[in-house]
Design an enzyme around this catalytic site. Structure first.
Site, PDB file in Angstrom:
ATOM      1  N   GLU A 263      -0.567  -5.023   3.230  1.00 40.14           N
ATOM      2  CA  GLU A 263      -0.517  -3.573   2.866  1.00 40.14           C
ATOM      3  C   GLU A 263      -1.796  -3.161   2.504  1.00 40.14           C
ATOM      4  OE1 GLU A 263       1.600  -0.713  -0.163  1.00 40.14           O
ATOM      5  OE2 GLU A 263       2.996  -1.626   1.330  1.00 40.14           O
TER       6      GLU A 263
ATOM      7  N   CYS B 200      -1.781   3.416  -3.475  1.00 37.55           N
ATOM      8  CA  CYS B 200      -2.198   3.647  -2.178  1.00 37.55           C
ATOM      9  C   CYS B 200      -1.171   4.705  -1.372  1.00 37.55           C
ATOM     10  CB  CYS B 200      -1.930   2.291  -1.142  1.00 37.55           C
ATOM     11  SG  CYS B 200      -0.110   1.478  -1.568  1.00 37.55           S
TER      12      CYS B 200
END
Length: 479
Positions: A244, A278
């Site tokens: 990720e 994020c």
């Protein structure tokens, strides 16, 4: 508060490096500095348990271990949250929420440990094809500093539930809280070496985990640039990768939205973990009919957030992870402010590692500050005239991690969610994350999915076992 390596069930190494409270600059403990040697020892320990014991086949034991780990974490939840805030700088409310989420996720995967189902087919008479999901092997987990508790658990819990063994390599900045979570395993029946911990300030251990043929899966959360380096290092062993990576989350706000109600929510979504998440809201796209309202309300909402030590319950935005990071982010924001069409709110550095929010408006989505992931409290405002322009602007990025759509028109919300090239799209919300719901990104936001049932796929292999059993006597073939 010290963090040593944990290898084959033994705490080793001498803590010599300071872990710093980013709110004060003071040392709160020390961690041991490891490297390739410690990584090799941890890989050997994990390989032994996976290859030479029944750990991968004993689903009931794995469930018991995960449930006991969750109970031990729950017993320490307030001390873990306090340590997380002191080591990371985030607000105490966010730390408490993160620890609670991590505990919930461990329990979720404990529930799945005994139901990793395959399926059986009979593709032709008398031929039995069994499809099994088997543990992939030894997993290396490289954990970032921004959400070290939940981002550890969302890889480690499904890996253990699937039957893998693991090596955890935490970020240097949050070594103490990771070690504290590892210590909770001592209250479980986890076999020695099934989970190992290697700390380091540099990159030697991480590089060994990435290129080692003894590691079958590498799970990494972090920047896209580092993810690309891991892919290169992992190429020779062709290990499975769960990555990720970066994001530039876009919030698309239509003309029917209630700007007064939405602006404060966007401000908090943009500044979660001081903007160091994020999925944080980084770009706000607003319909031209509401642009003036959004300029005023979002700037006001961001300016009203209190910046200060995360341990103070009244704080809205805590410190960035360290002073060097704060200075780097501030320098990038200064460049952005110099070239943006309009400066709506200018933040400022303060204290050891604090930074208040900045909001700029710009028309060109290709500007560097509209494209690059700036890991801090920085937001861009962009204007669109219609759905087509909103989609084109929102998708004009190399990332595809998350986005949100804000409207009272249900069909519009759904068609926009379908058109946005992101792994997660929220409707009238942002940063809503669950253990049960998969997350991950399109394009350069990564590979694979974590959270949810599909996370098990990152840590398993699908095996086809074919057996010609034949048909019973007296059963005649049709052809």
């Amino acid at each position: 508060m010290n963090a040593r390596h944990w290898i084959a069930g033994e705490w080793t190494g001498r803590p010599t490096l300071d872990s710093i409270d980013p709110a004060t600059g003071e040392a709160i403990g020390q961690y041991a500095d490891g490297g390739a040697h410690e990584a090799d020892a941890a890989i050997a320990a994990a390989r032994h348990v996976f290859d030479r014991t029944t750990w991968a086949q004993d689903a009931r034991l794995r469930q018991d271990v995960l449930l006991a780990w969750a109970a031990a974490l729950d017993h320490e939840r307030e001390s873990l949250a306090t340590l997380l805030t002191r080591e990371n700088g985030k607000t105490i409310a966010q730390s408490r929420g993160e620890i609670a989420g991590a505990i919930s996720e461990v329990r979720y995967y404990a529930g799945l440990a005994r139901h990793i189902a395959g399926h059986v087919l009979e593709p032709e008479p008398g031929t039995i094809s069994t499809m099994l999901r088997e543990a992939a092997g030894v997993v290396a987990i490289i954990v970032p500093w921004n959400a070290p508790a939940v981002l550890l658990v969302r890889s480690l819990a499904p890996a253990l539930a699937a039957g893998c063994t693991a090596i955890v390599k935490p970020a240097a900045q949050t070594s103490l809280v990771t070690a504290a979570m590892m210590r909770c395993f001592e209250l479980t029946a986890l076999p020695k070496g099934a989970v190992n911990l290697v700390n380091e300030r540099g990159y030697a251990a991480s590089e060994r985990l990435a290129d080692s043929h003894g590691v079958d899966v590498l799970s990494f959360t972090g920047s896209t640039a580092t993810g690309k380096k891991i892919m290169v290092a992992a190429a020779d062993s062709i290990k499975k990768l769960s990555l990720e990576l970066g994001g530039k989350s876009c919030c698309v706000v239509f003309g029917d939205a209630d700007i007064d109600a939405i602006a404060p929510r966007l401000a908090r979504a943009a500044t979660i973990i001081s903007g160091q998440q994020c999925t944080a809201a980084r770009r706000v796209l607003v319909h031209a009919s509401r642009a003036a309202d959004m300029r005023e309300k979002l700037a006001s909402a961001l300016a009203s957030l209190k910046v200060g030590p995360g341990i103070d319950p009244a704080t809205d935005i805590g410190a960035l992870i360290d002073a060097a990071t704060r200075d780097s982010v501030e320098h990038t924001i200064e460049r952005a402010c110099a070239t943006a069409d309009r400066l709506l709110l200018r933040g400022a550095p303060s204290g050891h590692a604090f930074l208040s929010p900045t909001l700029v408006e710009h028309a060109d989505p290709k500007a560097f500050f509209c494209q690059d992931e700036i890991f801090g409290p920085f937001v861009t405002l962009e204007v669109f005239e219609n759905e087509q322009e909103a989609i084109l602007k929102a998708n004009d990025t190399v990332f595809g991690l998350s986005a949100s759509v804000w409207t009272n028109d249900g069909p519009r919300a759904f068609r926009m969610a379908r058109a946005l090239r992101n792994g997660t799209v929220w409707i009238n919300d942002h940063n809503k994350l669950f253990a049960e719901a998969e997350t991950g990104g399109y394009r350069q936001s990564g590979l694979g999915r974590l959270h949810g049932y599909d996370a098990l796929a990152d840590f398993t292999e699908l095996k086809h076992i074919c057996m010609p059993a034949g048909v019973a006597d007296g059963i005649a073939p049709l052809r």
